[in-house]
Enzyme design. Structure first.
Site, short mmCIF file in Angstrom:
data_model
loop_
_atom_site.label_atom_id
_atom_site.label_comp_id
_atom_site.label_asym_id
_atom_site.label_seq_id
_atom_site.Cartn_x
_atom_site.Cartn_y
_atom_site.Cartn_z
CG HIS A 46 -2.23 -1.00 0.80
ND1 HIS A 46 -2.94 -1.05 2.09
CD2 HIS A 46 -1.81 -2.07 0.91
CE1 HIS A 46 -3.87 -1.89 1.85
NE2 HIS A 46 -3.29 -2.59 0.93
CD GLU A 48 -2.02 4.45 2.68
OE1 GLU A 48 -2.66 4.85 3.83
OE2 GLU A 48 -1.64 3.28 2.77
CB CYS A 76 -6.36 -0.67 5.52
SG CYS A 76 -5.03 -0.97 5.01
#
Length: 142
Positions: A46, A48, A76
């Site tokens: 992801h 991040e 998430c």
């Protein structure tokens, strides 16, 4: 947030879900990434997580104490955990994610008793642009 949106647009051009993240330390961008889950065949790639890895390598520490993270979509639960463990100071995110978010939606990770560190959270920063980018991406894929 403009740089995070740029990273999200670049991810979309690669066929990835358009999510981008940027980490800033003392006013300087030290990491920038877009989703790479498909290209890397890695469900943890992801934006991040990739930005946190870059920033940690750049400053030579797994603790990003004075760093701020800008991301186009509410993180998430996995990413919220990584943000907590990295000790990110502030989190700014664009669009809310009622289905998969783990900050203000879903499990609300930072409010959990088991969360070791919760950053200051600022939601809806660049929300309209972030949401439009995601909507256009999924509309084109249908």
């Amino acid at each position: 947030m403009d740089l995070a949106l740029q990273a999200a647009e670049n991810a979309a051009k690669r066929g990835e879900v358009p999510i981008g993240a940027v980490i800033v330390l003392n006013g300087e961008v030290i990491a920038s990434a877009g989703n790479r889950t498909i290209i890397d065949r890695d469900p943890t790639a992801h934006a991040e997580i990739l930005a946190i890895r870059q920033a940690a390598e750049r400053i030579g520490s797994e603790r990003l104490i004075d760093c701020d993270l800008y991301v186009t979509l509410e993180p998430c639960t996995m990413c919220a955990g990584a943000i907590s463990f990295a000790r990110i100071r502030r989190l700014y995110y664009g669009a809310a994610d009622p289905k998969g978010g783990g900050v203000d939606s879903g499990v609300r990770f930072f409010a959990s008793k088991t969360c070791h560190h919760a950053p200051d959270v600022y939601s809806a920063v660049g929300e309209r642009e972030s949401a439009m980018l995601l909507q256009e991406f999924f509309k084109a894929r249908r």
